[in-house]
Motif scaffolding. Structure first.
Motif, PDB file in Angstrom:
ATOM      1  N   LEU A 370      68.824  -7.026  75.978  1.00  0.00           N
ATOM      2  CA  LEU A 370      69.819  -8.452  75.797  1.00  0.00           C
ATOM      3  C   LEU A 370      70.979  -7.767  75.303  1.00  0.00           C
ATOM      4  CD1 LEU A 370      67.184 -11.161  74.480  1.00  0.00           C
ATOM      5  CD2 LEU A 370      68.143 -10.942  77.123  1.00  0.00           C
ATOM      6  N   THR A 371      71.149  -6.925  74.268  1.00  0.00           N
ATOM      7  CA  THR A 371      72.264  -6.493  73.845  1.00  0.00           C
ATOM      8  C   THR A 371      73.008  -5.842  74.878  1.00  0.00           C
ATOM      9  OG1 THR A 371      71.341  -6.276  71.676  1.00  0.00           O
ATOM     10  CG2 THR A 371      73.321  -5.175  71.887  1.00  0.00           C
ATOM     11  N   ASP A 372      72.354  -5.166  75.722  1.00  0.00           N
ATOM     12  CA  ASP A 372      73.219  -4.186  76.721  1.00  0.00           C
ATOM     13  C   ASP A 372      73.734  -5.460  77.887  1.00  0.00           C
ATOM     14  OD1 ASP A 372      72.553  -1.910  75.426  1.00  0.00           O
ATOM     15  OD2 ASP A 372      70.824  -1.447  76.846  1.00  0.00           O
ATOM     16  N   LEU A 373      73.199  -6.592  77.997  1.00  0.00           N
ATOM     17  CA  LEU A 373      73.612  -7.685  78.760  1.00  0.00           C
ATOM     18  C   LEU A 373      74.828  -8.529  78.361  1.00  0.00           C
ATOM     19  CD1 LEU A 373      70.249  -8.688  80.416  1.00  0.00           C
ATOM     20  CD2 LEU A 373      72.045  -7.424  81.527  1.00  0.00           C
ATOM     21  N   GLY A 374      75.102  -7.929  77.044  1.00  0.00           N
ATOM     22  CA  GLY A 374      76.186  -8.782  76.405  1.00  0.00           C
ATOM     23  C   GLY A 374      75.869  -9.902  75.353  1.00  0.00           C
ATOM     24  N   PHE A 375      74.424 -10.122  75.200  1.00  0.00           N
ATOM     25  CA  PHE A 375      73.870 -11.170  74.331  1.00  0.00           C
ATOM     26  C   PHE A 375      74.088 -10.599  72.836  1.00  0.00           C
ATOM     27  CE2 PHE A 375      71.888 -12.140  78.396  1.00  0.00           C
ATOM     28  CZ  PHE A 375      72.110 -13.659  78.380  1.00  0.00           C
ATOM     29  N   LEU A 376      73.982 -11.512  71.951  1.00  0.00           N
ATOM     30  CA  LEU A 376      73.949 -11.434  70.493  1.00  0.00           C
ATOM     31  C   LEU A 376      72.452 -11.608  70.166  1.00  0.00           C
ATOM     32  CD1 LEU A 376      75.226 -10.526  67.944  1.00  0.00           C
ATOM     33  CD2 LEU A 376      75.815 -13.096  67.660  1.00  0.00           C
ATOM     34  N   VAL A 377      71.850 -10.810  69.383  1.00  0.00           N
ATOM     35  CA  VAL A 377      70.695 -10.937  68.627  1.00  0.00           C
ATOM     36  C   VAL A 377      70.925 -10.721  67.102  1.00  0.00           C
ATOM     37  CG1 VAL A 377      68.188 -10.331  68.209  1.00  0.00           C
ATOM     38  CG2 VAL A 377      69.408  -9.990  70.555  1.00  0.00           C
ATOM     39  N   PRO A 378      71.312 -11.865  66.281  1.00  0.00           N
ATOM     40  CA  PRO A 378      71.878 -11.687  65.063  1.00  0.00           C
ATOM     41  C   PRO A 378      70.712 -11.487  63.897  1.00  0.00           C
ATOM     42  CG  PRO A 378      71.642 -13.952  65.645  1.00  0.00           C
ATOM     43  CD  PRO A 378      71.057 -13.274  66.714  1.00  0.00           C
ATOM     44  N   HIS A 379      69.854 -10.682  64.365  1.00  0.00           N
ATOM     45  CA  HIS A 379      68.635 -10.368  63.264  1.00  0.00           C
ATOM     46  C   HIS A 379      67.799  -9.115  63.657  1.00  0.00           C
ATOM     47  CE1 HIS A 379      65.092 -11.597  65.938  1.00  0.00           C
ATOM     48  NE2 HIS A 379      65.844 -12.681  66.288  1.00  0.00           N
ATOM     49  N   GLU A 380      67.328  -8.595  62.844  1.00  0.00           N
ATOM     50  CA  GLU A 380      66.372  -7.317  62.874  1.00  0.00           C
ATOM     51  C   GLU A 380      65.217  -7.850  63.703  1.00  0.00           C
ATOM     52  OE1 GLU A 380      65.601  -5.443  59.366  1.00  0.00           O
ATOM     53  OE2 GLU A 380      67.676  -5.882  58.544  1.00  0.00           O
ATOM     54  N   VAL A 381      64.351  -6.952  64.438  1.00  0.00           N
ATOM     55  CA  VAL A 381      63.024  -7.446  65.003  1.00  0.00           C
ATOM     56  C   VAL A 381      62.015  -7.109  63.982  1.00  0.00           C
ATOM     57  CG1 VAL A 381      61.685  -7.076  66.991  1.00  0.00           C
ATOM     58  CG2 VAL A 381      64.117  -6.833  67.359  1.00  0.00           C
ATOM     59  N   HIS A 382      61.614  -8.063  63.212  1.00  0.00           N
ATOM     60  CA  HIS A 382      60.603  -8.008  62.369  1.00  0.00           C
ATOM     61  C   HIS A 382      59.041  -7.938  62.875  1.00  0.00           C
ATOM     62  CE1 HIS A 382      63.811  -8.729  59.071  1.00  0.00           C
ATOM     63  NE2 HIS A 382      64.269  -9.671  60.058  1.00  0.00           N
ATOM     64  N   PHE A 383      58.982  -8.713  64.008  1.00  0.00           N
ATOM     65  CA  PHE A 383      57.679  -8.741  64.384  1.00  0.00           C
ATOM     66  C   PHE A 383      57.748  -8.755  66.052  1.00  0.00           C
ATOM     67  CE2 PHE A 383      53.260 -10.860  64.749  1.00  0.00           C
ATOM     68  CZ  PHE A 383      53.024  -9.747  65.365  1.00  0.00           C
ATOM     69  N   ASN A 384      57.563 -10.108  66.310  1.00  0.00           N
ATOM     70  CA  ASN A 384      57.638 -10.485  67.896  1.00  0.00           C
ATOM     71  C   ASN A 384      58.452 -11.361  68.484  1.00  0.00           C
ATOM     72  OD1 ASN A 384      56.112 -12.541  66.602  1.00  0.00           O
ATOM     73  ND2 ASN A 384      54.741 -12.751  68.500  1.00  0.00           N
ATOM     74  N   GLN A 385      59.446 -11.675  67.705  1.00  0.00           N
ATOM     75  CA  GLN A 385      60.543 -12.941  68.103  1.00  0.00           C
ATOM     76  C   GLN A 385      61.658 -12.241  68.101  1.00  0.00           C
ATOM     77  OE1 GLN A 385      57.826 -14.868  68.326  1.00  0.00           O
ATOM     78  NE2 GLN A 385      58.877 -16.727  67.602  1.00  0.00           N
TER      79      GLN A 385
END
Length: 455
Positions: A370-385
């Motif tokens: 998703l980041t490569d597609l230009g989206f922002l994920v504003p958190h670390e991946v802690h588990f499955n979300q």
């Protein structure tokens, strides 16, 4: 010639199972979203004469089957639902034929399975010795069971005994994470406690309760924490939180419907350090463990308090016979815990850990894609979300989610988190593999390209 009625039932059971098998085999290629155009056929008037079983199953298989969301498929990334492991699904079918009530007098074998499953879960989650619990219909009822137990235990310590009701009872304090799940708040209300006076604890940029914002606690305080933030998957700081609660005599309750299972994975369990310091925990089998629905589990390190709050106490029941009805709201229910027993037996310790690690791995990959597609994920991946948004056009996130849903390729929903609008992807299905993730990412990329057409 006399008709054997049980033969009729067995034939109908086999026919239903056969149709269910066809449904499952068709999931990889069918649309994930439901076809609702024909649902009126299910809502006709009640006939004067009953329909035969075959006709009923025909109607269910065609109209009913098309009207389902294919949440059992590996391309469903919506609510944290999961699918159903083969052993758990087969167990449900067999349990349906047995039709046993979860009670030692009416279903001794299924109760042994349930009790064994509770023991296994306690071991997998490394909960304190002496912890016990009961299966419920889901996390909401499990939370209510334990919040009633906590309420009664705290009031009893203040001199207000069980059975006296809440009229005239001392006022309890509730301290909760600002991002606690809504079903926990519903359970608070069902327990007769106020949600208006909750003392909210600020969360950090990952959705974790900030221990430096925790108010002073005392012996009349119920603290509500969570293992698995619904948008980020993050875990509250149980180690420090548990120490503060113990020192003050407060009750620490952890809602971990999907997130507690992360405790089984070597790479993730460190984030749940101190979990064993809590007084009660909620976990759902139908989420991360992938059993069929109605498999919530309420666990308490003070089972005597749980029993005191939940025991039915009917005069005609033998005092010497243990019953799940003495640790949960329902008096009679299906033996849903046997499905958890079957699921755990099929996976073993390593299989549970591997599945949890796999969910996390998929989520990490999805964030990167998703980041490569230009989206922002504003958190670390802690588990499955994974929560994602388009920083330059947050409103477009909803249109992208809708586009993917309508395409039938995958399913996930809109979400909002810490002031940002976006969508949330949950990885919780045992049958999700790299191919399903490929299709998800391709569907999102196509939706973004078609929605955000350059002017």
């Amino acid at each position: 010639m006399q008709i054997n009625l049980l033969d009729q039932q067995a034939e109908a059971f086999s026919s239903g199972a056969e149709r269910g098998a066809r449904y499952l085999k068709g999931l990889p290629e069918r649309r994930v979203n439901a076809e609702t155009g024909g649902l009126d056929a299910l809502a006709s008037g009640l006939p004067q004469d009953g329909m035969d079983v075959a006709s009923i199953l025909d109607l269910m298989e065609t109209v009913g089957g098309e009207g389902t969301v294919a949440s059992a498929a590996g391309r469903y990334f919506g609510y944290v639902i999961g699918g159903a492991l083969p052993a758990a699904s087969a167990a449900r079918a067999l349990l349906s034929a047995w039709d046993q009530t979860a009670d030692v007098l009416t279903g001794p074998s299924v109760i042994r399975m349930e009790e064994t499953a509770i023991g296994w879960v306690k071991e997998l989650l490394a909960l304190p010795e002496g912890t016990d619990g009961a299966f419920t219909t889901g996390a909401t009822m499990a939370n209510m069971t334990l919040l009633v137990t906590a309420r009664d235990a705290l009031l009893a310590r203040l001199g207000h005994q069980r059975g006296d009701g809440l009229m005239g009872a001392p006022k309890l304090r509730i301290v909760a994470s600002a991002e606690i799940h809504a079903t926990v708040l519903k359970s608070v209300r069902m327990a007769g406690l106020s949600t208006r006076d909750i003392e909210w604890v600020e969360t950090d940029d990952q959705g974790r309760m900030r221990i430096d914002r925790l108010p002073e606690l005392d012996e009349r305080t119920l603290v509500l924490a969570q293992a698995g933030n619904v948008c980020t998957g993050a875990f509250d700081p149980f180690d420090a939180l548990g120490d503060r609660c113990r020192a003050a005599g407060a009750w620490l309750h952890v809602d971990g419907a999907f997130g507690l299972w992360a405790r089984t994975a070597p790479s993730l369990k460190g984030a749940l350090a101190g979990l064993d310091k809590a007084d009660s925990w909620v976990v759902d089998s139908h989420k991360t463990l992938n059993t069929p629905y109605d498999s919530g589990l309420a666990l308490c390190r003070h089972p005597e308090e749980m029993q005191a709050s939940m025991a039915i106490g009917a005069a005609y029941l033998p005092d010497t016979v243990a019953s799940p009805a003495n640790r949960a709201p329902e008096f009679s229910r299906s033996a849903r815990g046997a499905e958890t027993w079957a699921a755990l037996l099929s996976l073993g310790r390593k299989g549970v850990a591997d599945m949890v690690e796999r969910f996390h791995g998929h989520a990490v990959r999805i964030k990167g894609e998703l980041t490569d597609l230009g989206f922002l994920v504003p958190h670390e991946v802690h588990f499955n979300q994974v929560f994602a948004t388009l920083p330059e056009d947050e409103e477009a996130s909803a249109r992208i989610a809708d586009h993917v849903q309508r395409s039938g390729e995958a399913w996930f929903g809109q979400a909002a988190w810490q002031g940002k609008k976006g969508f949330r992807i949950s990885v919780s299905n045992w049958s999700t593999g790299e191919q399903e993730v490929d299709r998800l990412i391709a569907a999102i990329a196509k939706a973004k390209a078609e929605i955000l057409v350059p002017a």
